[in-house]
Scaffold this active site. Sequence first.
Site, mmCIF file in Angstrom:
data_model
loop_
_atom_site.group_PDB
_atom_site.id
_atom_site.type_symbol
_atom_site.label_atom_id
_atom_site.label_comp_id
_atom_site.label_asym_id
_atom_site.label_seq_id
_atom_site.Cartn_x
_atom_site.Cartn_y
_atom_site.Cartn_z
ATOM 1 N N MET A 1 -9.188 7.926 -0.254
ATOM 2 C CA MET A 1 -9.964 8.340 0.815
ATOM 3 C C MET A 1 -10.554 9.748 0.457
ATOM 4 S SD MET A 1 -7.763 7.174 4.051
ATOM 5 C CE MET A 1 -6.571 5.596 3.690
ATOM 6 N N MET B 1 -12.385 3.970 -0.220
ATOM 7 C CA MET B 1 -12.891 4.337 0.744
ATOM 8 C C MET B 1 -13.678 5.833 0.625
ATOM 9 S SD MET B 1 -9.844 3.099 3.286
ATOM 10 C CE MET B 1 -8.572 3.278 1.634
ATOM 11 N N HIS C 1 -1.337 -1.466 -4.048
ATOM 12 C CA HIS C 1 -2.757 -1.017 -3.702
ATOM 13 C C HIS C 1 -2.677 0.441 -3.368
ATOM 14 C CE1 HIS C 1 -5.982 -2.057 -0.720
ATOM 15 N NE2 HIS C 1 -5.633 -1.099 0.041
ATOM 16 N N ASP D 1 -6.684 -6.414 4.782
ATOM 17 C CA ASP D 1 -5.855 -5.047 4.640
ATOM 18 C C ASP D 1 -5.969 -4.524 5.885
ATOM 19 O OD1 ASP D 1 -5.157 -2.606 3.901
ATOM 20 O OD2 ASP D 1 -6.765 -2.008 2.788
ATOM 21 N N GLY D 2 -5.076 -4.147 6.433
ATOM 22 C CA GLY D 2 -4.747 -3.484 7.883
ATOM 23 C C GLY D 2 -4.028 -4.425 8.935
ATOM 24 N N GLY D 3 -2.767 -3.573 9.320
ATOM 25 C CA GLY D 3 -2.078 -4.587 10.226
ATOM 26 C C GLY D 3 -1.350 -5.709 9.771
ATOM 27 N N PHE E 1 -6.629 4.939 8.075
ATOM 28 C CA PHE E 1 -5.196 5.134 8.486
ATOM 29 C C PHE E 1 -4.193 3.833 8.230
ATOM 30 C CE2 PHE E 1 -8.082 8.129 10.402
ATOM 31 C CZ PHE E 1 -7.387 9.444 9.985
ATOM 32 N N GLY E 2 -2.919 4.067 7.945
ATOM 33 C CA GLY E 2 -1.921 3.298 7.846
ATOM 34 C C GLY E 2 -1.437 2.973 9.417
ATOM 35 N N GLY E 3 -0.655 1.901 9.680
ATOM 36 C CA GLY E 3 -0.107 1.598 10.764
ATOM 37 C C GLY E 3 -0.901 1.458 11.862
ATOM 38 N N GLY F 1 1.235 -1.951 4.069
ATOM 39 C CA GLY F 1 1.766 -0.466 4.018
ATOM 40 C C GLY F 1 2.975 -0.415 4.714
ATOM 41 N N SER F 2 2.727 -0.251 5.987
ATOM 42 C CA SER F 2 3.916 0.200 6.910
ATOM 43 C C SER F 2 4.810 -0.662 6.894
ATOM 44 C CB SER F 2 3.391 0.534 8.436
ATOM 45 O OG SER F 2 2.693 -0.262 8.936
ATOM 46 N N HIS G 1 -8.455 0.681 -3.688
ATOM 47 C CA HIS G 1 -9.565 0.354 -2.563
ATOM 48 C C HIS G 1 -9.960 2.052 -2.518
ATOM 49 C CE1 HIS G 1 -9.498 -0.219 1.803
ATOM 50 N NE2 HIS G 1 -10.690 -0.096 1.479
ATOM 51 N N ASP H 1 -4.964 3.529 -1.975
ATOM 52 C CA ASP H 1 -6.195 3.962 -1.200
ATOM 53 C C ASP H 1 -6.830 5.232 -1.237
ATOM 54 O OD1 ASP H 1 -6.163 1.620 0.965
ATOM 55 O OD2 ASP H 1 -4.117 2.468 1.345
ATOM 56 N N MET I 1 -11.522 -6.056 5.766
ATOM 57 C CA MET I 1 -10.511 -5.007 6.713
ATOM 58 C C MET I 1 -10.471 -5.584 7.905
ATOM 59 S SD MET I 1 -10.141 -2.503 4.655
ATOM 60 C CE MET I 1 -9.328 -1.674 5.668
ATOM 61 N N SER J 1 0.858 -1.158 0.105
ATOM 62 C CA SER J 1 -0.091 0.116 -0.164
ATOM 63 C C SER J 1 0.865 1.305 -0.001
ATOM 64 C CB SER J 1 -0.743 0.135 1.210
ATOM 65 O OG SER J 1 -1.629 1.395 1.567
#
Length: 228
Positions: A36, A67, A32, A174-176, A142-144, A196-197, A65, A34, A136, A8
């Site tokens: 938003m 959002m 990816h 997606d996420g973490g 938000f990332g991270g 992402g992170s 993606h 995002d 999700m 991401s």
Amino acid sequence: MGLRISPSILSADFGHLVDECERVAPNADWLHVDIMDNHFVPNLTFGLPVVEALIGKVSTPIDCHLMISDADRWAPGYAEAGAKSVTFHVEAASNPKQLAADIRKAGARAGMAIKPGTKLEDYEDLFSHLDMILIMTVEPGFGGQSFMSDQLAKVTRARELIKNLDLDIWLQVDGGISAKTIEAAAEAGADTFVAGSAVYNTEDPRAAIDNLRTLAKQATSNSWWGKH
Ligand code: DX5
Ligand code: ZN
């Protein structure tokens, strides 16, 4: 058993977006992106003109993606612009079946994302109209953020359904997602991983992608759903 890693660019340096895409491109299956709108989610990133610019400069396929509110109106435009996968949030779509058809007609894979608080059961009849389901594993925006392991049951339920209906759908999380969490997600049933992170906030993003892929592959081959 195919699996995909989609870094991401939300965690990339926005001042050098094309370079940042190229930094991971040789090792990434998808990129990816995002979108938003500061409405469906509190954060604001980029829109269609930026996606169009990236598509013209980066050869790795783009996984959008969205959002954003009023997905029915805006999502097909991303497919028309050349994004190879366009995912809308079911919470933001008034006619998801029609929207998936519109995205496909415009030449992209159609994905449907669901937020942590949204029940999968209410949307299971849509599976056969889609190319990807995105579960999700954080609140979008938000990332991270920390991985929500309570979403794994939903991933498993989605995988069961895909298996039972014998559908050719990708199952994205997606996420973490990181080296600490990707195995649990793969074991539960995911085959497409956004990070992402865990990719961009490292010294060597390409090595991070390869490591994630290795971990996911091993976990999948030992899992209830990936075992042959
Ligand atoms: C969050 C976005 C994610 C985000 C993930 O709403 O949809 O794609 O970039 O970031 P990490 O991998 O850092 O949780
Ligand atoms: Zn995302």
